[in-house]
Enzyme design. Structure first.
Site, mmCIF file in Angstrom:
data_model
loop_
_atom_site.group_PDB
_atom_site.id
_atom_site.type_symbol
_atom_site.label_atom_id
_atom_site.label_comp_id
_atom_site.label_asym_id
_atom_site.label_seq_id
_atom_site.Cartn_x
_atom_site.Cartn_y
_atom_site.Cartn_z
ATOM 1 N N LYS A 91 90.293 67.410 33.679
ATOM 2 C CA LYS A 91 89.040 66.703 33.582
ATOM 3 C C LYS A 91 87.884 67.874 34.317
ATOM 4 O O LYS A 91 88.504 68.552 35.164
ATOM 5 C CB LYS A 91 88.719 65.423 33.826
ATOM 6 C CG LYS A 91 89.653 64.292 32.968
ATOM 7 C CD LYS A 91 89.569 62.882 33.336
ATOM 8 C CE LYS A 91 90.199 62.023 32.316
ATOM 9 N NZ LYS A 91 90.258 60.741 32.948
ATOM 10 N N TYR A 132 88.308 59.565 22.964
ATOM 11 C CA TYR A 132 88.310 58.397 23.528
ATOM 12 C C TYR A 132 87.863 57.141 22.698
ATOM 13 O O TYR A 132 87.549 55.955 23.068
ATOM 14 C CB TYR A 132 87.445 58.241 24.629
ATOM 15 C CG TYR A 132 88.200 58.868 26.026
ATOM 16 C CD1 TYR A 132 89.445 58.126 26.535
ATOM 17 C CD2 TYR A 132 87.367 59.657 26.819
ATOM 18 C CE1 TYR A 132 89.934 58.857 27.692
ATOM 19 C CE2 TYR A 132 87.898 60.175 27.761
ATOM 20 C CZ TYR A 132 89.161 59.767 28.237
ATOM 21 O OH TYR A 132 89.878 60.319 29.314
ATOM 22 N N ASN A 142 89.343 60.582 38.133
ATOM 23 C CA ASN A 142 90.828 60.455 38.264
ATOM 24 C C ASN A 142 91.535 61.834 37.770
ATOM 25 O O ASN A 142 92.762 61.794 37.602
ATOM 26 C CB ASN A 142 91.307 59.450 37.747
ATOM 27 C CG ASN A 142 91.288 59.073 36.265
ATOM 28 O OD1 ASN A 142 90.552 60.138 35.538
ATOM 29 N ND2 ASN A 142 91.746 57.934 35.650
ATOM 30 N N HIS A 162 93.864 63.561 32.208
ATOM 31 C CA HIS A 162 94.331 62.737 31.023
ATOM 32 C C HIS A 162 95.603 63.014 30.414
ATOM 33 O O HIS A 162 95.926 64.236 30.567
ATOM 34 C CB HIS A 162 93.357 62.767 29.923
ATOM 35 C CG HIS A 162 93.725 62.214 28.505
ATOM 36 N ND1 HIS A 162 93.625 60.753 28.215
ATOM 37 C CD2 HIS A 162 94.447 62.608 27.417
ATOM 38 C CE1 HIS A 162 94.075 60.550 27.158
ATOM 39 N NE2 HIS A 162 95.060 61.596 26.762
ATOM 40 N N GLU A 209 95.884 63.073 19.461
ATOM 41 C CA GLU A 209 95.267 64.045 20.468
ATOM 42 C C GLU A 209 95.541 65.491 20.250
ATOM 43 O O GLU A 209 94.271 66.235 20.349
ATOM 44 C CB GLU A 209 95.471 63.476 21.793
ATOM 45 C CG GLU A 209 94.941 61.853 22.139
ATOM 46 C CD GLU A 209 95.240 61.574 23.146
ATOM 47 O OE1 GLU A 209 95.987 62.092 24.075
ATOM 48 O OE2 GLU A 209 95.070 60.156 23.575
HETATM 49 O O1 CDP Z 1 93.447 57.718 31.515
HETATM 50 P P1 CDP Z 1 94.559 56.510 31.495
HETATM 51 O O2 CDP Z 1 95.155 56.672 29.773
HETATM 52 O O3 CDP Z 1 95.150 56.272 32.328
HETATM 53 O O4 CDP Z 1 93.443 55.230 31.356
HETATM 54 P P2 CDP Z 1 92.349 54.570 30.050
HETATM 55 O O5 CDP Z 1 92.604 53.066 30.503
HETATM 56 O O6 CDP Z 1 92.991 54.943 28.656
HETATM 57 O O7 CDP Z 1 91.122 54.867 30.358
HETATM 58 C C1 CDP Z 1 90.513 56.319 30.014
HETATM 59 C C2 CDP Z 1 89.770 56.721 31.258
HETATM 60 O O8 CDP Z 1 88.520 56.041 31.254
HETATM 61 C C3 CDP Z 1 90.244 56.726 32.800
HETATM 62 O O9 CDP Z 1 91.136 57.767 32.973
HETATM 63 C C4 CDP Z 1 88.918 56.827 33.353
HETATM 64 O O10 CDP Z 1 88.726 58.339 33.622
HETATM 65 C C5 CDP Z 1 88.044 55.942 32.705
HETATM 66 N N1 CDP Z 1 88.145 54.525 32.948
HETATM 67 C C6 CDP Z 1 87.077 54.247 33.970
HETATM 68 O O11 CDP Z 1 86.319 55.198 34.227
HETATM 69 N N2 CDP Z 1 86.899 52.962 34.450
HETATM 70 C C7 CDP Z 1 87.942 52.015 33.783
HETATM 71 N N3 CDP Z 1 87.937 50.737 34.293
HETATM 72 C C8 CDP Z 1 88.755 52.443 33.192
HETATM 73 C C9 CDP Z 1 88.869 53.670 32.555
HETATM 74 MG MG MG Z 2 94.514 56.331 28.074
#
Ligand code: CDP
Ligand code: MG
Length: 136
Positions: free
Chosen positions: A9, A49, A112, A115, A126
């Protein structure tokens, strides 16, 4: 063999973590079979997303992904999907184990750094989105 998607990212690119992340992927024994630096369009990020559309963080995470350059990486190997997810660490860096990318280099969920695809079906979708030209 599985192929999965990693996105570094904008926070990871601006902190010059591309090399560190690619190094870890290769050190694990996985192959890079697609690699590009790009400034993504809002359309592709919203599609990426799509499962999170309507959630409170959707606009923020889309804005974040569009805020700078990202690196898209296609990674291939045995159990690549699970292996990469484990290497990146928990979504919330505070819960990510030390030794993971997020556990070593991130502090907040909104920055974080990476992805990675959650399962083989997501990986296929994806990879088609980010590498429509196909992979090596
Ligand atoms: O990236 P990952 O699959 O671990 O998490 P996700 O649940 O699919 O969420 C996608 C992305 O959204 C996360 O990596 C975060 O960058 C963001 N996110 C966030 O900013 N706040 C949250 N409460 C959940 C997700
Ligand atoms: Mg995810």
């Amino acid at each position: 063999m599985e192929t999965t998607l990693v996105l570094v990212k904008p926070g990871g690119v601006s902190r010059r973590l591309n090399g560190e992340i690619l190094r870890r992927i290769e050190a694990r024994g996985l192959d890079i079979v697609g690699l590009k630096l790009l400034n993504p369009s809002r359309e592709i990020v919203e599609e990426h997303y799509a499962e999170h559309r309507g959630k409170g963080f959707f606009d923020d995470v889309v804005n974040y992904l569009c805020s700078g350059s990202i690196v898209a990486v296609a990674v291939r190997g045995t159990n690549a999907v699970k292996a990469i997810r484990a290497m990146m660490g928990a979504t919330n860096p505070l819960e990510a184990t030390p030794g993971t990318v997020r556990g070593d280099f991130a502090l907040t969920i909104d920055d974080n750094l990476t992805h990675s695809s959650s399962d083989p079906e997501a990986a296929e979708r994806e990879l088609a989105l980010w590498f429509p030209e196909g992979l090596v």
